[in-house]
Structure formats: structure tokens, C-alpha cells
Motif scaffolding. Sequence first.
Motif, PDB file in Angstrom:
ATOM      1  N   ASP A 148       0.821  -1.247   0.086  1.00 48.51           N
ATOM      2  CA  ASP A 148      -0.034   0.127  -0.100  1.00 48.51           C
ATOM      3  C   ASP A 148       0.969   1.341   0.072  1.00 48.51           C
ATOM      4  O   ASP A 148       0.264   2.268   0.104  1.00 48.51           O
ATOM      5  N   VAL A 149       2.159   1.163   0.042  1.00 53.36           N
ATOM      6  CA  VAL A 149       3.193   2.297  -0.034  1.00 53.36           C
ATOM      7  C   VAL A 149       3.847   2.327  -1.246  1.00 53.36           C
ATOM      8  O   VAL A 149       4.189   1.269  -1.620  1.00 53.36           O
ATOM      9  N   THR A 150       3.938   3.593  -1.533  1.00 56.58           N
ATOM     10  CA  THR A 150       5.050   3.791  -2.939  1.00 56.58           C
ATOM     11  C   THR A 150       6.440   4.430  -2.481  1.00 56.58           C
ATOM     12  O   THR A 150       6.270   5.344  -1.953  1.00 56.58           O
ATOM     13  N   PRO A 151       7.373   3.628  -2.536  1.00 56.22           N
ATOM     14  CA  PRO A 151       8.671   4.121  -2.031  1.00 56.22           C
ATOM     15  C   PRO A 151       9.225   5.295  -3.088  1.00 56.22           C
ATOM     16  O   PRO A 151       8.857   5.641  -4.009  1.00 56.22           O
ATOM     17  N   LYS A 152      10.106   6.050  -2.334  1.00 54.72           N
ATOM     18  CA  LYS A 152      10.854   7.143  -3.202  1.00 54.72           C
ATOM     19  C   LYS A 152      11.778   6.544  -4.161  1.00 54.72           C
ATOM     20  O   LYS A 152      12.131   7.320  -4.847  1.00 54.72           O
ATOM     21  N   ALA A 153      12.258   5.506  -3.704  1.00 58.00           N
ATOM     22  CA  ALA A 153      13.237   4.648  -4.640  1.00 58.00           C
ATOM     23  C   ALA A 153      13.357   3.313  -4.267  1.00 58.00           C
ATOM     24  O   ALA A 153      13.033   2.991  -3.120  1.00 58.00           O
ATOM     25  N   ILE A 154      14.069   2.488  -5.076  1.00 56.42           N
ATOM     26  CA  ILE A 154      14.400   1.093  -4.913  1.00 56.42           C
ATOM     27  C   ILE A 154      16.108   0.858  -4.801  1.00 56.42           C
ATOM     28  O   ILE A 154      16.534   1.386  -5.958  1.00 56.42           O
ATOM     29  N   PHE A 155      16.516   0.153  -4.077  1.00 56.32           N
ATOM     30  CA  PHE A 155      18.106   0.288  -4.016  1.00 56.32           C
ATOM     31  C   PHE A 155      18.497  -1.404  -4.056  1.00 56.32           C
ATOM     32  O   PHE A 155      17.854  -2.136  -3.415  1.00 56.32           O
ATOM     33  N   ILE A 156      19.386  -1.598  -4.865  1.00 60.14           N
ATOM     34  CA  ILE A 156      20.229  -3.023  -4.896  1.00 60.14           C
ATOM     35  C   ILE A 156      21.502  -2.887  -4.676  1.00 60.14           C
ATOM     36  O   ILE A 156      22.231  -1.852  -5.427  1.00 60.14           O
ATOM     37  N   SER A 157      22.232  -3.534  -4.017  1.00 64.65           N
ATOM     38  CA  SER A 157      23.800  -3.894  -3.963  1.00 64.65           C
ATOM     39  C   SER A 157      23.884  -5.112  -4.754  1.00 64.65           C
ATOM     40  O   SER A 157      23.574  -6.160  -4.550  1.00 64.65           O
ATOM     41  N   SER A 158      24.953  -4.899  -5.820  1.00 61.86           N
ATOM     42  CA  SER A 158      25.287  -5.962  -6.701  1.00 61.86           C
ATOM     43  C   SER A 158      26.280  -6.969  -6.133  1.00 61.86           C
ATOM     44  O   SER A 158      26.988  -7.844  -6.738  1.00 61.86           O
ATOM     45  N   PHE A 159      27.049  -6.416  -5.012  1.00 57.07           N
ATOM     46  CA  PHE A 159      28.149  -7.130  -4.393  1.00 57.07           C
ATOM     47  C   PHE A 159      27.885  -7.422  -2.802  1.00 57.07           C
ATOM     48  O   PHE A 159      27.144  -6.718  -2.092  1.00 57.07           O
ATOM     49  N   ASP A 160      28.533  -8.305  -2.237  1.00 55.51           N
ATOM     50  CA  ASP A 160      28.497  -8.540  -1.008  1.00 55.51           C
ATOM     51  C   ASP A 160      29.673  -8.779  -0.393  1.00 55.51           C
ATOM     52  O   ASP A 160      30.462  -9.518  -0.881  1.00 55.51           O
ATOM     53  N   THR A 161      29.986  -8.073   0.785  1.00 53.40           N
ATOM     54  CA  THR A 161      31.456  -8.166   1.308  1.00 53.40           C
ATOM     55  C   THR A 161      31.384  -8.868   2.657  1.00 53.40           C
ATOM     56  O   THR A 161      32.474  -8.589   3.308  1.00 53.40           O
ATOM     57  N   HIS A 162      30.226  -9.291   3.151  1.00 53.64           N
ATOM     58  CA  HIS A 162      30.539 -10.385   4.289  1.00 53.64           C
ATOM     59  C   HIS A 162      31.418 -11.388   4.154  1.00 53.64           C
ATOM     60  O   HIS A 162      31.923 -11.692   3.056  1.00 53.64           O
ATOM     61  N   PRO A 163      32.021 -11.793   5.200  1.00 59.22           N
ATOM     62  CA  PRO A 163      32.962 -12.886   5.363  1.00 59.22           C
ATOM     63  C   PRO A 163      32.742 -13.998   4.534  1.00 59.22           C
ATOM     64  O   PRO A 163      31.661 -14.601   4.594  1.00 59.22           O
ATOM     65  N   LEU A 164      33.396 -14.490   3.175  1.00 59.23           N
ATOM     66  CA  LEU A 164      33.109 -15.697   2.410  1.00 59.23           C
ATOM     67  C   LEU A 164      32.043 -15.475   1.714  1.00 59.23           C
ATOM     68  O   LEU A 164      31.558 -16.331   1.226  1.00 59.23           O
ATOM     69  N   ALA A 165      31.365 -14.397   1.405  1.00 58.43           N
ATOM     70  CA  ALA A 165      30.259 -14.016   0.796  1.00 58.43           C
ATOM     71  C   ALA A 165      30.112 -14.472  -0.594  1.00 58.43           C
ATOM     72  O   ALA A 165      31.359 -14.609  -1.120  1.00 58.43           O
ATOM     73  N   PRO A 166      29.097 -15.112  -1.019  1.00 55.50           N
ATOM     74  CA  PRO A 166      29.153 -15.657  -2.389  1.00 55.50           C
ATOM     75  C   PRO A 166      29.486 -14.452  -3.558  1.00 55.50           C
ATOM     76  O   PRO A 166      29.275 -13.429  -3.385  1.00 55.50           O
ATOM     77  N   ASP A 167      29.815 -14.799  -4.732  1.00 51.54           N
ATOM     78  CA  ASP A 167      29.870 -13.700  -5.808  1.00 51.54           C
ATOM     79  C   ASP A 167      28.695 -13.693  -6.711  1.00 51.54           C
ATOM     80  O   ASP A 167      28.297 -14.654  -7.236  1.00 51.54           O
ATOM     81  N   TYR A 168      28.132 -12.464  -6.586  1.00 52.84           N
ATOM     82  CA  TYR A 168      26.798 -12.478  -7.232  1.00 52.84           C
ATOM     83  C   TYR A 168      27.176 -12.363  -8.853  1.00 52.84           C
ATOM     84  O   TYR A 168      25.988 -12.775  -9.414  1.00 52.84           O
ATOM     85  N   ASP A 191       7.886   6.025  -7.825  1.00 54.93           N
ATOM     86  CA  ASP A 191       7.954   6.884  -8.816  1.00 54.93           C
ATOM     87  C   ASP A 191       9.587   7.722  -8.921  1.00 54.93           C
ATOM     88  O   ASP A 191       9.592   8.486  -9.827  1.00 54.93           O
ATOM     89  N   GLY A 192      10.413   6.805  -8.075  1.00 54.26           N
ATOM     90  CA  GLY A 192      11.676   7.527  -8.340  1.00 54.26           C
ATOM     91  C   GLY A 192      12.499   6.463  -9.152  1.00 54.26           C
ATOM     92  O   GLY A 192      11.948   5.500  -9.533  1.00 54.26           O
ATOM     93  N   PRO A 193      14.096   6.641  -8.663  1.00 54.13           N
ATOM     94  CA  PRO A 193      14.969   5.854  -9.573  1.00 54.13           C
ATOM     95  C   PRO A 193      15.076   4.636  -8.993  1.00 54.13           C
ATOM     96  O   PRO A 193      14.819   4.150  -7.892  1.00 54.13           O
ATOM     97  N   VAL A 194      15.567   3.531  -9.763  1.00 52.92           N
ATOM     98  CA  VAL A 194      16.107   2.150  -9.070  1.00 52.92           C
ATOM     99  C   VAL A 194      17.796   2.225  -9.353  1.00 52.92           C
ATOM    100  O   VAL A 194      18.342   2.545 -10.244  1.00 52.92           O
ATOM    101  N   HIS A 195      18.265   2.024  -8.180  1.00 55.74           N
ATOM    102  CA  HIS A 195      19.617   2.388  -8.143  1.00 55.74           C
ATOM    103  C   HIS A 195      20.265   0.960  -8.035  1.00 55.74           C
ATOM    104  O   HIS A 195      19.792   0.125  -6.998  1.00 55.74           O
ATOM    105  N   ILE A 196      21.589   1.077  -8.547  1.00 60.79           N
ATOM    106  CA  ILE A 196      22.259  -0.194  -8.214  1.00 60.79           C
ATOM    107  C   ILE A 196      23.713   0.042  -7.854  1.00 60.79           C
ATOM    108  O   ILE A 196      24.465   0.904  -8.673  1.00 60.79           O
ATOM    109  N   GLY A 197      24.091  -0.560  -6.689  1.00 63.69           N
ATOM    110  CA  GLY A 197      25.531  -0.213  -6.302  1.00 63.69           C
ATOM    111  C   GLY A 197      26.551  -1.436  -6.907  1.00 63.69           C
ATOM    112  O   GLY A 197      26.148  -2.510  -6.826  1.00 63.69           O
ATOM    113  N   LEU A 198      27.613  -0.856  -7.597  1.00 68.71           N
ATOM    114  CA  LEU A 198      28.722  -1.826  -8.131  1.00 68.71           C
ATOM    115  C   LEU A 198      29.731  -1.695  -7.361  1.00 68.71           C
ATOM    116  O   LEU A 198      30.429  -0.763  -6.809  1.00 68.71           O
ATOM    117  N   ASN A 199      30.685  -2.944  -7.448  1.00 66.04           N
ATOM    118  CA  ASN A 199      31.817  -2.963  -6.738  1.00 66.04           C
ATOM    119  C   ASN A 199      33.078  -2.296  -7.711  1.00 66.04           C
ATOM    120  O   ASN A 199      33.263  -2.870  -8.737  1.00 66.04           O
TER     121      ASN A 199
END
Length: 454
Positions: A148-168, A191-199
Amino acid sequence: MSKVIKLRKGFTINLAGRAELKVAGEVMPETFAIKPTDFHGIQRPKVLVKEGDTVKAGTPILYDKANPRVQFVAPVSGEIAEVVRGAKRKLLEIRILADRTVAYEEFPKLSSNDVANLQREEVVELLAKSGTWPNLVQRPYGIIASPDVTPKAIFISSFDTHPLAPDYDFLLKGQERYFQAGIDLLKKLTDGPVHIGLNADAEVSPVFTGVKGATLHKFSGKHPVGNVGVQIHHIDPINKGDIVWTINPYGVAQIGKLLVDGRYDSSKLVAVVGSEVKDPHYVKTWGGANVGKLVAGKIKQDNVRYVSGNVLTGTNVGKDGYLGYFDNMVTVIPEGNHYEFLGWLTVTPKKYSYHRAFGLLSFLNRSKPYVIDTNLQGEERAWVQTGTFDNMIPMDILPEYLLKSIMAEDYDGMESLGIYEVIEEDMALCEFIDVSKHDVQAILREGLTLMQYS
């Protein structure tokens, strides 16, 4: 593309047992489970099935009475084996005795033109009924997003830096079409952008660099630079009243598979990692898989801990437990149920610590992978003011003061100190380095719950 955002704060934990980029095969355990405890924000779960019922992958088996539109569905086909409840009849798991070959509920296949003509409410209904909606997590609070809520943006991180994290990049290799289809649908929800964080410190897969319709940002630094919360803080911080959504790359691809193939497909590559795993590797399986089957024949010793997820934020599920909904890895490390007399005073190259006083030799050789067990090296005590928490979080917040305001139930203090911007994973490093041995993540969740229902 924007300039590289370089972050200096943080701490990368170098553990032994990283998975090689190879798939050892397909593992189809006898049983799978969906666990309501994997999701924050479920208030009154309602079970839709009973023991003995047959289901397909994508069959609704659970919903929240407080948000009945969102369905939680079976990850595989088979027979409902058991509905597991705990104290006060709290719903813990719904276990499925799986078929040898997965059968799927069928959903409409949609082309890019079909997606372009969809209205937002139609997108919401499709994701909510198909079981893919729980991939969407709301900030603040880290709860399942509300339709029921429209977010101002959507965010995606394309990489994981936790210990032994898998390679996306490896997890999603060859899934460019699915990922793009998922992005196209997500754009309908905001109504806003979709952001993707890259390594910025590694070569990035075409799955992410070739995507259309999203805004790309490059990040460089130590863990937790891969956390989507950290990236949000440096792209478009969350202020009071703001709502944003996050989703991991696997969830985006799963939405894309729903559109392209017309199926709820929970198949995934899972990294089986840790110092106690023989030949760490990836396996293909399905969501909610039994952990014991994923690691069968691969463990070096018996006295180990099985973690669904990473060692900082994962869950101790035991050998008979099940893979968490959001997890793409199983970590196996030594159990720390032994004691050392004055062990905290011992100077040894085997002791790993952020603090130079306790782990001077490990500080001098950070590039070496270390074997770390679960021993806390002490017990909870009064807060020790070290100032090191500030160095763990590359965000403009004061973590020690925030935690104390939570313990004092100071609502104004929590708000002014940045509680809207963080969830457990963003402060997990504070718990790792805390000489006072406080359960930082549990304290933070208490604060988030207080603010959510205040």
C-alpha cells in the motif's frame, strides 16, 4: 555513471574457506522448509495448508493476517510433512517432503511490451500472489515492504562484502534477461529511480553493467561497503518520513523468471564455505533446502557450527536446519565450546582480533585467511568506551550513543541518532569487535521494533 564513492571506515574479516567458482553439482534434499522467522514484520501468520496436503512450487502456504495480500509460497513441490510450532504455538517452520522433480504453479508469461502496459496495482497483485513479493524489504525497520506504500526509490547492491560471501556475478551468470525483466517490473513500483551499487574494486558482470533503466553507482572500500544500507546513506539518505525499498540481485532475477517463464522459481546456487568444509564450492539447490544434505560428506570434523548465511548476521540452524529465505550461503566453522585459562592475554598468531592489544600478530598480517571459532573470549559486561564502533560504520551516525538510547528507550534520541538508516547487518561489525560482548544486533532490533510501533 557517477564517480566512485570511496569509503575508508569498516573492517574486512578474512576467513579461511572461500568457495571456488565452480558448481559441484545439484543437491535435492528430501525436505525443505519455509520459516516465518526469516522475515521481520510478520505479526499474525496464518497457515493455509495442513499435514498431508500436496503443493507445487508457487502454491500459497502462508500469509500474514496483518497484510493478507502478500502470499508466502512453497519453494518446491511435494507433500506438507510437518507444521512446526514453538512456545505459545509460535509458527517456526512449514516442512515439505519434496518430489524428486519439481512441479510448478503456472503464472502468465509477460513480454517486455506487456510489462510496459501494466499499471502499478497490477504489478503489486502479480508479485503478491506469486510469492516473489517478500524479496522486497522496506527501510526503515528492515521489514517486508507494504503493497500500500509507494517508495521514493528502490536500491540494489550487486555485491556482498560479508566474510566468505558468494560472488553475485557467478550466482547470476547468464541471467541477464531475467535480471533486466526484474528491473523493468520494479520500475513500475516507484515514482523514483532504481539504484544499483557496483563494486569499484573488482570486475563487474555484464548482468549489472548492461542493465537498462537503472542508475548505477560505484563503491570502493572495506566491509560493510557492500551493504545496501551503507550505499543508501551515500546516495540518498533516509530521513524521517522517507520510505525506500531494497532487494538483493537474486530476488530481482527471481521476479524476472516469473515474468519470462511464468513460474515461481526458487532454484539458486548456494556457496558452501568455511574452514571446516572440504573443498568449499557452490551447489545448485532450491530455497529452504535442508542444510545437512548440502554439506553431506564435506565436513572435516563433528564439533562445528552450521550457519545459514554469513558468520556476522547468519543464523545458527544446526545440521538438521534449513536454508534461510534470503541466504545464498552456508558457513561451517569450529564450535567455540572450549575454554582457555587467561586466553585473552595470550599473544599468538592464531588469535584474530581487530584490536591490536589482543591480536597484534593478526593485525600485522591481515591478508592471511584465519580460522576463527565461535568462542566469545569473555562475557557481557559494562560498556567499555573504546571509540572503535565509529570506525566500523561508514555512515554519519554515532553507534554507541544510538545503542544506549535504545536501551534507555529514548525515542527522540534514537530518531536523532540515525536509527531509520540502519538494520542489523549495518552494525554487525560493532558486535564482532565489542570488548563488552553485547548483542548489538538484538539491541538494535529492539529499537527498530519500538520505533515501528510507537
